[in-house]
Design a protein around this motif. Structure first.
Motif, short mmCIF file in Angstrom:
data_model
loop_
_atom_site.label_atom_id
_atom_site.label_comp_id
_atom_site.label_asym_id
_atom_site.label_seq_id
_atom_site.Cartn_x
_atom_site.Cartn_y
_atom_site.Cartn_z
N CYS A 108 -10.01 13.43 17.53
CA CYS A 108 -10.89 14.59 17.64
C CYS A 108 -10.94 15.07 19.09
CB CYS A 108 -12.32 14.24 17.23
SG CYS A 108 -12.44 13.38 15.66
N CYS A 118 -12.54 13.07 22.25
CA CYS A 118 -12.61 11.63 21.99
C CYS A 118 -12.23 10.86 23.25
CB CYS A 118 -11.67 11.27 20.85
SG CYS A 118 -11.62 9.51 20.53
N CYS A 168 -9.60 4.57 14.40
CA CYS A 168 -9.12 5.68 15.23
C CYS A 168 -8.35 5.11 16.42
CB CYS A 168 -10.30 6.49 15.77
SG CYS A 168 -11.27 7.27 14.48
N CYS A 194 -17.40 8.24 21.23
CA CYS A 194 -16.99 8.91 20.00
C CYS A 194 -17.89 10.12 19.86
CB CYS A 194 -17.16 7.99 18.79
SG CYS A 194 -17.02 8.86 17.22
S1 SF4 Z 1 -13.46 7.72 17.66
FE1 SF4 Z 1 -14.78 9.39 17.02
S2 SF4 Z 1 -14.09 11.09 18.23
FE2 SF4 Z 1 -12.52 9.57 18.38
S3 SF4 Z 1 -11.10 10.15 16.82
FE3 SF4 Z 1 -12.49 8.67 15.93
S4 SF4 Z 1 -14.09 9.89 14.99
FE4 SF4 Z 1 -12.97 11.23 16.35
#
Ligand code: SF4
Ligand SMILES: Cc1ncc(C[n+]2csc(CCOP(=O)(O)OP(=O)(O)O)c2C)c(N)n1
Ligand SMILES: [Mg+2]
Lengths: 624, 358
Positions: free
Chosen positions: B38, B41, B72, B221
């Motif tokens: 995102c 991030c 992620c 995040c």
């Molecule tokens: S950690 Fe949070 S901001 Fe980063 S990619 Fe995952 S959901 Fe998106």
């Protein structure tokens, strides 16, 4: 003067006693002597999961059965001709297996009120006629052993413990075996404990001499050597053979063997054996759990080693997700599952074949793997090599389905020459194999060999071939992450097709039908091989014509399987589960395969399957 | 036979870019894959720091491997042009252990999230650390499950309101540094996504360490747990809260200083009130982990009032992979070198053979 010798073609002997009585060792030694003597043989150790259950109880009984013969032997024998029972519990728990007329040797010293009460005998079975139809040799084995060791400076307890050697000496005399190989074994085993060494040898010799002098035995028996193909032989258990197969395969592939594993019965001995073979470049890692074990193996394979993990049913369940990853990564991986009774913890020390469907389908998604099953203890060696061949050639996980019976059972092995083993040489990819979007040479981790559909094995450290792989669906050829519907369809099909193509390199299913006109086929897989062949042999003696065939590849099946199954009016498949392979064959080939099953933790008896064959043959109508 | 001397660097056997060859740059480590995190991030900043750091490390690109779990953060390997393995949830240390043991010539990095490493993978994390496998574990701690859309994680502060904890989470969180120290880790550090300079320094220290290194990286995040570490990013607040750990120096933040309390804990007090004999001087290589552990507890209340940053502990202990290779090498040497066909034939035959015919 020596007593007269009576010739026997075969004999089945069962040693039974308390877990602490050393019955496994006694059985092992008698086996080695028999093997050395040239008999063909097959063994069935049977012991409780508890290490030392309360002494003298039924739970604590440990037994070892062996079948020796002057001809080729297929099973450990349906029923013992001779039972050596070291205590009332051993007698009680084994008596039901004894046919009338069998010989029973008991240690009367152990038949005291306390021990009898422990197993619910109000009156000693030695006195109440229970053993009327047997040849009973009631001998005070413990006290004679202690007497024989009178001069030895040992505690009474240590002297008593040598009674298994006394019993072995007596049996060796009874079956006209020299005791020299066991003496050599004792010398090696007790090298650091000279007083125990001397006592064990004295007990062994005393047992032998006792037979010669006592009037209890009128004659001895001889089982001559069996004719066997030329070669150098040794006796070997399935787990040791399997371990050696893995080492031999790595040697022939020129790869380092890396085992990641977690202890579990009955697979642990493979770890024990391999951890002693570092001299062969073998790396063994005892991991924190089964998942880590398979993860280590996959990581090692990624690095260009032959990654292997070993386990039993519950452990295979834990490894499922990681095996699925290896399916997606398309890396070599050998997963050895030594099956035991299930579900859950089940019967840890007993045999079963009920993990076949778990092996084939116990993962999420369409996740095909190759499955191979050895058919006898010595075949564990060849089956392990075959599993490694498939894993490295096709870059796929292979599940090798052994079982508790094969793992602990033993038989003579015609030791193969190293040069005769298959050449499993592997070539790593070192050059780009495609053209990138920029028109320059590029490495495509999921471009495939047109024949095998195997993808390239390019290991870290190879310049220019840096690439990333993972469990997310990958685009065909490039291996990039892809969620494209058509691509997923294609990759799913490719993974399935790759496994299916293994059938190009496996032998066709062979049929054994000496009469040539059998209308009934008995087909098996894995460790039912011996009982099925024995059953066919027995049934044919009474004129019942039967064909037999045995599957060693469970995925994919041999190319001619359908054709073989369709050739017979009746197809019967005995399995130690509730009909798993039969279900697969029915589903795959629409043939009415009839299942005959048992899950008693013990292998089938040849006679039991022979009856099934006879009934089937007799139930057929006349040829029209 | 004497014990082989212990290699001193984490990359001792990893081939370096040869002298005279063109040095590698950031672009050489950037893969052709589109990054899919995102916007905003914290993982982007860590990736950028890594792409800047790897050329500085001077190793050959093909000898570097990144292994990750699921989350992620675990997408990280796809964006680096090295060898990479994106594995399954929680198990990355197991693949890394197998690889690092099989291959001493690789620099093996694990990228994991707080859920990946401390929930599903907690068992593998502690065992990799206690064994001291020569792998570098980067724990991206955003105190949330990012990829599964925002459930609380084992590092979420008690009371965290998420989709799966509408009335606030009830679990007591882990402090990753404390867990690592308890697991006999030989190298434990903490750093932050937004502090590129410090992050790079810590990565260098981890790479140099021969053994398992755990690096906790505070990572924002913005979607599911935005601002979790904001107080450490605001210059003024950070000065009062962050205790920079420097070997041989007092542990302090602004006009506050860490002191040893009677109960064995470490507390942060105004310098004016601190008894000079109780002021904590940081020592990374103290064998006993109690001081490092006491420092790690400063964040356990979840307030981030006092946050030690840097290397908590770095001690020297034989690595598992070196020891495993050592045993195998000794056995191979002892047997007269790489096993031959004759050696294998002797193994297969064993000691009790008999011959038939011939
Ligand atoms: S950690 Fe949070 S901001 Fe980063 S990619 Fe995952 S959901 Fe998106
Ligand atoms: C076996 C398994 N269980 C659950 C999941 C779902 N899952 C994927 S990532 C994840 C949590 C990730 O959290 P974290 O490790 O903190 O990584 P982040 O996304 O925050 O970087 C979960 C529960 C999974 N992929 N596999
Ligand atoms: Mg997270």
């Amino acid at each position: 003067m020596s007593k007269p010798v009576q010739q026997l073609e075969r004999v089945v002997i069962r040693f039974a006693g308390d877990s602490g009585d050393g019955m496994q060792l006694t059985g092992d030694r008698f086996t080695s002597d028999a093997a050395f003597h040239g008999n063909d043989l097959s063994t069935l150790p049977d012991f409780p999961a508890e290490i030392r259950a309360p002494q003298g109880t039924i739970h604590g009984v440990s037994s070892f059965q062996l079948h020796i013969a002057d001809h080729d032997v297929l099973t450990p024998g349906d029923a013992p001709d001779v039972l050596v029972a070291m205590n009332p519990a051993a007698l009680k728990s084994n008596l039901g297996d004894l046919p009338r007329g069998a010989t029973v040797i008991v240690d009367t010293d152990e038949f005291n009120r306390r021990n009898l009460a422990k197993v619910g005998y109000a009156v000693s079975p030695l006195d109440d006629g229970t053993l009327e139809s047997y040849h009973v040799h009631a001998l005070p084995l413990t006290s004679i052993t202690v007497q024989a060791l009178a001069e030895h400076d040992l505690s009474r307890k240590d002297k008593e413990r040598a009674k298994n050697m006394f019993a072995l000496g007596l049996l060796s005399w009874l079956y006209t075996r020299p005791i020299s190989t066991t003496e050599r074994f004792i010398v090696a085993k007790f090298a650091r404990k000279p007083d125990l060494l001397a006592a064990n040898i004295a007990a062994l010799r005393a047992g032998f001499n006792y037979g010669e002098t006592t009037e209890d035995f009128a004659h001895t028996y001889a089982v001559l050597a069996a004719p066997m193909p030329t070669g150098t032989y040794r006796n070997i258990t399935g787990n040791v053979a399997l371990s050696y197969g893995l080492v031999a395969a790595a040697h022939r592939a020129g790869l380092r063997l890396v085992l990641g594993t977690y202890p579990i019965t009955p697979a642990s001995d493979i770890l024990h054996v391999l951890s002693g073979l570092k001299r062969f470049g073998v790396t063994t890692l005892q991991a924190e759990d089964e998942i880590a074990g398979v993860g280590i193996a996959i990581g090692a394979s990624f690095g260009g080693a032959l990654g292997v993990t070993t386990t039993s049913g519950p452990g295979l369940a834990l490894k499922a997700e990681a095996i699925g990853l290896a399916v997606s990564l398309e890396l070599p991986l050998v997963v050895v599952n030594v099956q035991r009774g299930g579900p859950s913890t089940g019967l840890p020390t007993k045999t079963e074949q009920a993990d076949l469907l778990q092996a084939l389908f116990g993962r999420n998604g369409e996740s095909p793997v190759a499955v191979v099953a050895p058919q006898s203890p010595t075949d564990c060696f060849d089956a392990a090599i075959e599993a490694c061949r498939i894993a490295t050639a096709y870059r796929t996980p292979v599940i090798l389905l052994s079982d508790g019976y094969l793992a602990n059972g033993s038989e003579p092995w015609n030791v193969p020459g190293v040069a005769d083993l298959p050449d499993l040489t592997v070539t790593f990819t070192t050059e780009p194999n495609g053209i990138g979007d920029d028109g320059k040479p590029a490495f495509h981790p999921y471009a495939r060999d047109p024949q095998t559909l195997a993808r390239p094995w390019a290991i870290p450290g190879t310049p220019g071939l840096e690439h990333r792989i993972g469990g997310i669906e990958k685009a065909d050829i490039t291996g990039n992450i892809s969620y494209d519907p058509d691509n997923h369809e294609r990759m799913t099909a490719l993974r399935a097709e790759k496994i299916a193509r293994i059938a190009d390199t496996i032998p066709e299913l062979a049929i054994d039908d000496p009469d040539g006109d059998a209308r009934v086929l008995m087909i098996g897989w894995g460790s039912t091989y011996g009982p099925i062949r024995q059953a066919a042999r027995t049934a044919r003696l009474t004129g019942h014509h039967v064909a037999v065939a045995h599957l060693r590849h469970l995925n994919p099946f041999p190319r001619n399987t359908a054709e073989v199954l369709r050739r017979y009016e009746r197809v019967i498949m005995p399995e130690m589960n509730l009909g798993q392979c039969a279900m697969l064959l029915r589903a795959a080939y629409l043939v009415d395969v009839q299942s005959y099953t048992a899950v008693r933790g013990l292998p089938f008896k040849g006679s039991e399957l022979a009856d099934i064959i006879r009934t089937a043959v007799e139930g057929l109508g006349a040829v029209t | 036979m004497g014990m082989p001397t212990m290699p001193s660097s984490g990359v001792a056997f990893v081939p370096r870019v040869t002298e005279g060859a063109t040095a590698l740059g950031r672009k050489d480590f950037t893969s052709d894959q589109d990054v899919r995190w995102c916007p905003g991030c914290g993982d982007y900043a860590i990736l950028a720091a890594m792409q800047g750091f790897l050329p500085e490390l001077g190793l050959r690109r093909e000898n570097i491997v990144f292994i990750s779990g699921i989350g992620c953060s675990s997408r990280f390997p796809y964006y680096l042009d090295t060898y990479g393995l994106h594995s399954i949830h929680g198990r990355a240390p197991t693949f890394a252990t197998g690889l690092a043991t099989a291959r001493e010539d690789l620099s093996v990095w694990v990228v994991t999230g707080d859920g990946d490493s401390l929930s599903i993978g907690g068992n593998h994390l502690i065992h990799a650390l206690r064994r001291n496998v020569n792998i570098k574990i980067l724990l991206f701690n955003n105190e949330i499950y990012g990829l599964t859309k925002g459930q609380y994680s084992p590092t979420s502060r008690t009371g965290t309101v998420t989709k799966s904890s509408p009335l606030g989470s009830l679990d007591t969180p882990f402090t990753p540094v404390s867990v690592a120290l308890g697991a006999e880790a030989t190298f434990v550090a903490r750093t932050m996504d937004s502090d590129r300079k410090h992050l790079t320094e810590v990565l260098h220290a981890a790479a140099r360490h021969r053994g398992a290194a755990l690096v906790e990286i505070y990572q924002n995040c913005p979607i599911f747990n935005d601002g979790a570490f904001d107080v450490l990013k605001d210059r003024e607040q950070a000065a009062a809260r962050i205790l920079w750990l420097k070997d041989g120096q007092e542990v302090s933040a602004g006009d506050q200083v860490a002191v040893r309390a009677d109960d064995g804990s470490i507390q942060v007090v105004p310098r004016a009130t601190a008894s000079p004999t109780r002021i904590v001087t940081h020592s990374v290589d103290t064998e006993h982990p109690s001081s490092a552990f006491a420092l790690s507890r400063l964040t356990s209340d979840g307030t981030l009032a006092h946050v030690p940053m840097g290397v908590f502990r770095q001690i020297s202990r034989p690595t598992y992979d070196d020891s495993v290779r050592g045993q195998v090498a000794a056995a191979v040497d002892g047997g007269g070198g790489t096993a031959t066909d004759a050696d294998l034939a002797a193994l297969l035959a064993g000691r009790d053979t008999w011959t038939v015919g011939g």
